[in-house]
Design a protein around this motif. Structure first.
Motif, short mmCIF file in Angstrom:
data_model
loop_
_atom_site.label_atom_id
_atom_site.label_comp_id
_atom_site.label_asym_id
_atom_site.label_seq_id
_atom_site.Cartn_x
_atom_site.Cartn_y
_atom_site.Cartn_z
N LEU A 198 0.83 -1.18 -0.11
CA LEU A 198 -0.09 0.11 0.11
C LEU A 198 0.89 1.25 -0.07
N PHE A 234 0.56 4.18 -2.74
CA PHE A 234 0.18 5.55 -2.55
C PHE A 234 1.37 6.43 -2.95
N LEU A 281 1.17 9.64 -5.20
CA LEU A 281 1.39 10.92 -4.81
C LEU A 281 2.49 11.65 -5.35
N GLN A 297 -1.77 13.36 1.39
CA GLN A 297 -0.79 13.02 2.28
C GLN A 297 -1.00 13.41 3.69
N PHE A 336 -1.36 10.44 6.99
CA PHE A 336 -0.42 10.32 8.01
C PHE A 336 -1.17 10.62 9.41
N VAL A 387 0.41 2.79 7.98
CA VAL A 387 0.81 2.90 6.50
C VAL A 387 1.43 3.98 5.97
N ILE A 396 3.86 5.71 7.39
CA ILE A 396 5.33 5.81 7.55
C ILE A 396 6.11 5.40 6.06
N MET A 454 5.56 7.94 3.36
CA MET A 454 6.28 9.15 3.06
C MET A 454 7.49 8.75 2.79
N MET A 455 8.18 7.40 3.36
CA MET A 455 9.42 7.26 2.98
C MET A 455 9.53 6.90 1.56
N VAL A 497 15.84 2.14 -0.13
CA VAL A 497 14.82 2.53 0.95
C VAL A 497 13.89 1.43 1.30
N MET A 500 15.48 -0.61 3.75
CA MET A 500 15.44 0.45 5.24
C MET A 500 14.07 0.00 5.77
N MET A 534 12.76 -1.72 9.35
CA MET A 534 12.09 -0.97 10.27
C MET A 534 10.75 -1.67 10.63
N MET A 539 -7.12 7.42 -3.64
CA MET A 539 -6.98 8.22 -2.56
C MET A 539 -8.04 8.56 -1.78
N TYR A 554 0.42 18.67 14.57
CA TYR A 554 0.71 18.05 13.19
C TYR A 554 0.03 18.72 12.27
N THR A 575 9.91 10.28 9.69
CA THR A 575 10.58 9.51 8.83
C THR A 575 12.08 9.57 8.56
#
Lengths: 316, 283
Positions: free
Chosen positions: A101, A105, A109, A121, A125, A187, A189, A192-193, A231, A234, A238, B23, B265, B277
């Motif tokens: 997911l 996304f 995005l 976004q 978050f 989801v 995190i 965004m990475m 990434v 990574m 995580m 979305m 936030y 992040t």
């Protein structure tokens, strides 16, 4: 006088401020003290504690007896391997669903021509900023058939509640329900990475590919994905580490015993019961067994993290 | 003609309708529980049984008022606030001092110390819990906020040292030379030149730690049983037994515990995303 001679001393080195090793120690010492006393030392000393039995005062060296109990004892090992297996299922949900997911996304995005990206976004978050305990309680309420059956029936979705005890009360579905809630929450995190990673790709590459006639799907699978492998590695690390850390979500949605019938028991809750609170009904914690659990996880994390690190980050 | 048709289809393509559908669908899934949380705090006690997901038929602030009237509530918030502020201040202060030194002192020893810190980013501090309980017992800080500060400070330092050292190392060296020429000592260079320059990195580190500290349940749950020392999250765990029939009130407390971080936030979402992040992606 003093200040002057110090400056002069500093200038004797190669680059003014840089020399003078011992001088710097006083700057590092406070941080090092906190880090060593409250993190590094207790972590390493837990390894030693796993070779002892009993609590402080009556502690006794027992060698590997705690590990033998943990892996082979009829009662303890049954719980351990159960929690261990559950944790892998919990991990699989995150690794597969959450990260897929996240990539989807992120790919959406990072479309330059799409409107409202910032808005989406921001929304995605929001759950990441709320405590797991809070979202856990919320979902527990919403998944309670006593409450949700009537509203679901109104929109014709009440077939989703297949049994009177609901998803969280059925040993067959409880772990999936808990895992999905956790996926829902985190989801943002990986998204965004991956967004940051995709944005870091050189535009010329994509442009060259599209001139050569690559379809958007080919650009995605052949260029963008291979370029963000570090990434992805990574994120995998995580995900792996945080899954063996999970505790709050089971605590909030089920019980410390991983109800129903230990089907949602994870390493985190098992560790809490053995090492900290003590098993019901005795209620005396066993720091030795607890430390054996944490040491096993410690070793497993290292075994999982290092190869992935070497494989995905080594090319830089 | 043909060109017009082409630009038109391009226009439609650039609307990205399938993407918007995906979305919007996920935004709805992501926000629904939040809607459920906040909307129910404005209902009177009984209404939640008949109207679970909808808007309240009669809006009321009664739940918030009764929460504000209880003094416990302020104690919990004060405790959570203290824990976050003191821990963050110490992480930033102690962490930036170390980073300042590690960025300038380039030797084998300093590399070893740096890596020793950075390894901590990969390892969850929960592993150390059993030994930490004993340490807190020895220090006599169990059942007080003083058992939480040092743990959170230690927990935050690896990322702080990592992010700040990289950042300071990337600053142009001439900035210090000038200070040195004027005869400024190292500490003065630290707080007059370095600190103002690294503010963005300090913000990243602060946010990275703020959310997990405010939302942490594990350590308060283990270290603290005394009413006057409980954090908001720990207090939340007792709700279910305490007001088990008054659901709007339970939800109001949950909402209040989540509201400070959500508000922060929404006010600074860019820094938040960067902060949360961080550590995984450099810089």
């Amino acid at each position: 006088m003093m200040a002057k001679s110090k400056t002069a001393q500093a200038f004797q080195g190669s680059k003014s401020i840089k020399p003078g090793g011992v001088y710097w120690v006083r700057y590092i010492l406070p941080a090092l003290a906190f880090y060593v006393v409250f993190m590094a030392y207790p972590m390493l000393d837990s390894v030693r504690l796993s070779l002892y039995e009993g609590t402080a005062g009556v502690r006794q060296y027992v060698g590997f007896a705690n590990y033998v109990r943990l892996f082979t004892d009829e009662v303890v090992s049954k719980r351990f391997w159960n929690a261990f297996g559950n944790n892998w299922i919990f991990f699989a949900y995150h690794m597969i669903l959450q990260n897929a997911l996240g990539i989807t996304f992120a790919a959406i995005l990072t479309n330059r021509t799409m409107k409202g990206r910032q808005f989406y976004q921001t929304l995605i978050f929001i759950p990441c900023t709320v405590a797991v305990l809070v979202t856990g309680y919320l979902f527990k309420m919403m998944m309670n058939p006593l409450w949700s059956k009537a509203p679901l029936a109104k929109i014709g979705l009440d077939f989703m509640i297949h049994s009177p005890q609901g998803w969280l009360g059925d040993p067959g579905t409880a772990l999936s329900a808990v895992s999905l809630v956790s996926v829902w929450q985190w989801v943002g995190i990986p998204t965004m990475m991956f967004v940051a990673a995709f944005q870091g790709i050189d535009d010329d590459l994509i442009e060259a590919a599209s001139i050569e006639g690559a379809t958007p799907w080919q650009q995605f699978t052949r260029i963008r994905i291979p370029l963000i492998v570090p990434v992805i590695g990574m994120v995998a690390i995580m995900t792996f580490v945080s899954n063996f850390n999970a505790f709050d979500v089971v605590f909030a949605m089920e019980t410390l015993d991983g109800a129903p019938n230990y089907s949602t028991d994870l390493i985190g809750t098992l560790f809490y019961r053995y090492g900290v609170a003590g098993q019901h009904p005795v209620g005396i914690p066993e720091p030795g067994v607890g430390s054996a659990i944490s040491t096993s996880i410690f070793c497993m994390l290292l075994c999982g993290v290092i190869p992935v690190l070497v494989k995905t980050q080594g090319k830089e | 003609m043909a060109k017009e048709k082409k630009t038109r289809s391009l226009k439609i393509m650039n609307m990205h309708i399938p993407y918007h559908i995906i979305m919007i669908l996920w935004s709805f899934i992501a926000m629904f529980p939040m809607w459920f949380l906040f909307v129910n705090t404005f209902k009177v006690k009984k209404e939640i049984y008949t109207n679970f997901f909808g808007l309240p038929s009669k809006w009321t602030l009664q739940n918030y008022q009764s929460l504000m009237a209880s003094s416990d509530f302020f104690v919990y918030f004060r405790n959570s606030f203290l824990v976050v502020v003191i821990s963050l201040f110490m992480i930033l202060f102690v962490g930036s001092l170390a980073a300042f030194a590690l960025a300038h002192w380039r030797s084998k020893t300093s590399r070893v110390i740096y890596f020793f810190f950075v390894i901590g980013m990969m390892l969850p501090i929960k592993i150390a819990t059993i030994r930490l309980i004993q340490i807190m017992k020895t220090l006599g800080t169990l059942n007080s906020l003083f058992s939480l500060y040092p743990v959170y400070i230690a927990m935050g330092l690896p990322t702080a040292v990592f992010i700040l050292t990289e950042f300071i190392h990337g600053l142009p060296g001439e900035l210090y030379e000038a200070g040195y020429m004027d005869g400024a000592g190292r500490f003065r260079i630290y707080y007059q030149i370095v600190i103002p320059l690294i503010r963005p990195a300090l913000a990243t580190v602060a946010i990275y730690n703020l959310v997990p500290i405010w939302n942490d349940l594990w350590f308060p749950l283990i270290f603290i049983t005394k009413e006057s020392q409980k954090t908001v999250l720990l207090a939340v765990t007792r709700l279910q037994g305490q007001y088990s029939t008054d659901w709007p009130k339970v939800l109001t407390i949950l909402a209040m515990s989540a509201l400070p971080v959500i508000t922060l936030y929404l006010l600074m979402s860019k820094q938040f995303v960067k902060g949360l992040t961080a550590g995984a992606v450099k810089g």
